[in-house]
Design a protein around this motif. Structure first.
Motif, PDB file in Angstrom:
ATOM      1  N   GLY A 112      79.836  -7.027  36.242  1.00  0.00           N
ATOM      2  CA  GLY A 112      79.882  -6.425  37.565  1.00  0.00           C
ATOM      3  C   GLY A 112      80.954  -5.367  37.631  1.00  0.00           C
ATOM      4  O   GLY A 112      80.980  -4.444  36.823  1.00  0.00           O
ATOM      5  N   THR A 113      81.877  -5.507  38.569  1.00  0.00           N
ATOM      6  CA  THR A 113      82.903  -4.499  38.764  1.00  0.00           C
ATOM      7  C   THR A 113      83.721  -4.284  37.502  1.00  0.00           C
ATOM      8  O   THR A 113      84.146  -3.175  37.210  1.00  0.00           O
ATOM      9  N   PHE A 161      81.402  -1.999  35.283  1.00  0.00           N
ATOM     10  CA  PHE A 161      80.850  -0.852  35.992  1.00  0.00           C
ATOM     11  C   PHE A 161      81.946   0.024  36.607  1.00  0.00           C
ATOM     12  O   PHE A 161      81.767   1.230  36.754  1.00  0.00           O
ATOM     13  N   VAL A 208      84.719  -6.204  44.266  1.00  0.00           N
ATOM     14  CA  VAL A 208      83.353  -5.836  43.880  1.00  0.00           C
ATOM     15  C   VAL A 208      82.699  -5.009  44.989  1.00  0.00           C
ATOM     16  O   VAL A 208      81.936  -4.077  44.712  1.00  0.00           O
ATOM     17  N   TRP A 235      81.040  -1.411  44.432  1.00  0.00           N
ATOM     18  CA  TRP A 235      79.685  -1.057  44.871  1.00  0.00           C
ATOM     19  C   TRP A 235      79.716   0.219  45.708  1.00  0.00           C
ATOM     20  O   TRP A 235      78.861   1.105  45.564  1.00  0.00           O
ATOM     21  N   LYS A 240      70.896  -5.444  35.869  1.00  0.00           N
ATOM     22  CA  LYS A 240      72.190  -5.067  35.296  1.00  0.00           C
ATOM     23  C   LYS A 240      72.134  -5.023  33.780  1.00  0.00           C
ATOM     24  O   LYS A 240      72.630  -4.073  33.147  1.00  0.00           O
ATOM     25  N   GLU A 273      82.586   5.733  39.664  1.00  0.00           N
ATOM     26  CA  GLU A 273      81.287   5.241  39.169  1.00  0.00           C
ATOM     27  C   GLU A 273      81.220   5.553  37.672  1.00  0.00           C
ATOM     28  O   GLU A 273      80.424   6.377  37.224  1.00  0.00           O
ATOM     29  N   ALA A 287      73.632  -0.313  39.616  1.00  0.00           N
ATOM     30  CA  ALA A 287      74.868  -0.861  40.183  1.00  0.00           C
ATOM     31  C   ALA A 287      74.724  -1.075  41.683  1.00  0.00           C
ATOM     32  O   ALA A 287      75.166  -2.091  42.233  1.00  0.00           O
ATOM     33  N   LEU A 321      75.385  -4.994  41.968  1.00  0.00           N
ATOM     34  CA  LEU A 321      76.739  -5.444  42.288  1.00  0.00           C
ATOM     35  C   LEU A 321      76.794  -6.397  43.481  1.00  0.00           C
ATOM     36  O   LEU A 321      77.651  -7.283  43.511  1.00  0.00           O
ATOM     37  N   VAL A 328      77.134  -9.934  42.442  1.00  0.00           N
ATOM     38  CA  VAL A 328      78.466 -10.408  42.057  1.00  0.00           C
ATOM     39  C   VAL A 328      79.253 -10.815  43.302  1.00  0.00           C
ATOM     40  O   VAL A 328      79.943 -11.835  43.311  1.00  0.00           O
TER      41      VAL A 328
END
Length: 520
Positions: free
Chosen positions: A43-44, A47, A123, A127, A190, A324, A346, A350, A353
């Motif tokens: 996730g974060t 990404f 997160v 996003w 993802k 990003e 994403a 995201l 998450v």
């Protein structure tokens, strides 16, 4: 006999009995658990925090992923043993209650609340970066004042981050099974997006982009920099596996499935992280930006944001400035359509998450309230949705406020401080329980436990020491607030402290059974 140096102990058998009486529905299997872990882990961290790590360590963030992954691996082995022995909600909180007593259990639970809530906020901010980037590429530019917090010039509130946190909270309140189905689809999105990223970037890597490999060294000139400092921040990218342990009470055959979910999800994500990091560094470079005096700027600081805006105005945006990161890399190397596709992935994924982080946090709240340490009204299950809707709503509001005003890197570091404390306590609990209750059935035994658990303890302490000063100070301040609440409410209302325990489902209508007096 438990190792009691901090007061009241809740026996493992009593914990299991409580879970049987008020258990959540067991509906999750090994594949769902592994997807739960992958959904929480990927996730974060990869990404978004790729750019944060590049500013702290440059190409040396490759080592940062390895260091953080190794610490997480030994912690995961300790988690697996306790989660398979004690398949109930509560994660490290529950294990600590059984082994080291109520006070430390409260502190661990309180730290986990910090971990999950702030992580969900981080997160949400991640996003928001992809969402704003997608709109910008479509020709829609949102005002800076509405897309970034006040730490950056022209910023005021991150409205997209606030809104997505509230939206995910509503989804989670509707029910876990619906959430798990949505999560499975988003995990697939993802993984597909990251696979495409790897396929496109690895063949285009250039060796000179890895030189110098460690521009800030291993430790940097100040705390939080260098490869180890970046590892302390990037540890955030791995912590989702804890959500698998937290979901143990809702897992079918947890003795077998929880270790599969924990270790399987960690292994899958580690491979992805290293390949994605290599692709990003090798194609566009990952050197930190500095001020006029040559000092490396702290990501998330006003000075860093100002310098990034100046570079952007001059027509040059380095990786370290991107909100990003992965979409930015693909657009830079000539794949704008795939860059936008990564942004869409994403954008779609995201939120899963955020969902898992909120899922874990509300379950910690749920089990602490069930033990009487928080108002029991918080443990109320909605008659239709079958979820702890009250704590979910409270958590969602808090998460959205944090997301609206703080940068992603600072949120990640704050979350890590709570996470590392909880992981350290789990590793300690495994060692103590091996001594105090060696005969208890262990469906999963941590291999080489007298090496693995101490390594987990040392690793957690080392990463905590290398967090930025502000992030480290949040934990004792938060802990002080927690201690005040514990002695103001939980100490008096605790079921164990009042000499009663919960009972099995078959005796649910009987009053709580007395237990021998407990010496505080």
């Amino acid at each position: 006999m438990a190792f009691n140096f901090f007061g009241r102990i809740k026996p493992l058998d009593a914990i299991l009995a409580t879970a049987e009486k008020k258990a959540l529905t067991r509906s999750l299997g090994p594949i769902q658990l592994t997807l739960l872990g992958v959904g929480a882990i990927i996730g974060t961290g990869i990404f978004v925090l790729t750019s944060e790590a590049a500013q702290k360590a440059g190409p040396g963030m490759m080592w940062s992923f390895v260091i953080a992954g190794l610490v997480c691996a030994v912690a995961a082995l300790c988690y697996s043993e306790l989660a398979s022995m004690v398949p109930v909600s509560g994660s490290a909180y529950t294990y600590t209650y059984a082994v080291m007593g109520e006070l430390l259990a409260w502190m661990v639970g309180w730290a986990l609340i910090l971990e999950y809530a702030v992580a969900a906020s981080a997160v949400s901010v991640g996003w928001s970066g992809y969402f704003v980037g997608l709109l910008a590429n479509a020709g829609i530019t949102l005002p800076t004042a509405l897309t970034i917090g006040g730490y950056a010039p022209g910023g005021f509130i991150n409205l997209p981050a606030l809104l997505i946190a509230l939206l995910v909270t509503m989804l989670l309140m509707i029910g876990t099974s619906e959430s798990a189905k949505v999560n499975a689809v988003l995990v697939a999105i993802k993984v597909t997006a990251l696979t495409i990223f790897i396929i496109l970037t690895i063949p285009m890597m250039q060796g000179q982009n890895f030189d110098p490999f460690l521009p800030n060294g291993w430790f940097g000139e100040s705390r939080g920099f260098g490869a180890v400092g970046a590892a302390a921040s990037i540890f955030f990218a791995y912590v989702g596996f804890d959500a698998v342990s937290t979901a143990a009470e809702e897992t079918k055959n947890p003795q077998r499935n929880v270790p599969i979910g924990l270790i399987g999800s960690l292994a899958i994500c580690t491979v992805f992280y290293l390949l994605v990091a290599a692709g990003a560094i090798g194609t566009v470079g990952a050197q930190p930006i500095v001020d006029a005096a040559g000092n490396v700027l702290a990501p998330g600081s006003t000075e860093f944001a100002t310098q990034c805006q100046a570079l952007l105005s001059a027509g040059h945006e380095p990786l370290v400035c991107s909100h990003e990161a992965l979409a930015f890399v693909l657009r830079t190397i000539g794949y704008p359509a795939f860059g936008n596709a990564i942004g869409i992935a994403a954008f779609l994924a995201l939120p899963s998450v955020i969902l898992i982080m909120l899922f874990g946090q509300t379950r910690i709240f749920f089990v602490m309230a069930r033990d009487g340490l928080l108002p029991e009204k918080l443990a109320t299950i909605h008659p239709k949705w079958k979820t702890p809707h009250i704590v979910t709503a409270i958590t969602g509001v808090a998460v959205s406020v944090f997301a609206a005003f703080l940068p992603v890197g600072k949120l990640a570091d704050i979350s890590n401080s709570g996470t590392l404390f909880a992981f350290l306590m789990v590793a300690l609990a495994v060692l103590i329980l091996r001594k105090t209750d060696p005969g208890r059935h262990r469906p999963f035994r941590t291999p080489l436990v007298w090496i693995v658990a101490p390594l987990a303890i040392i690793g957690c302490l080392g990463l905590f020491y290398n967090l930025p000063f502000e992030a480290k100070m949040v934990l004792p301040i938060w802990g002080g607030i927690g201690l005040f609440l514990y002695y103001a409410y939980g100490y008096r209302k605790s079921h164990v402290g009042r000499g009663s325990i919960e009972v099995h489902e078959v005796d649910a209508d009987a009053p709580p059974q007395p237990v021998p007096p407990i010496k505080d």
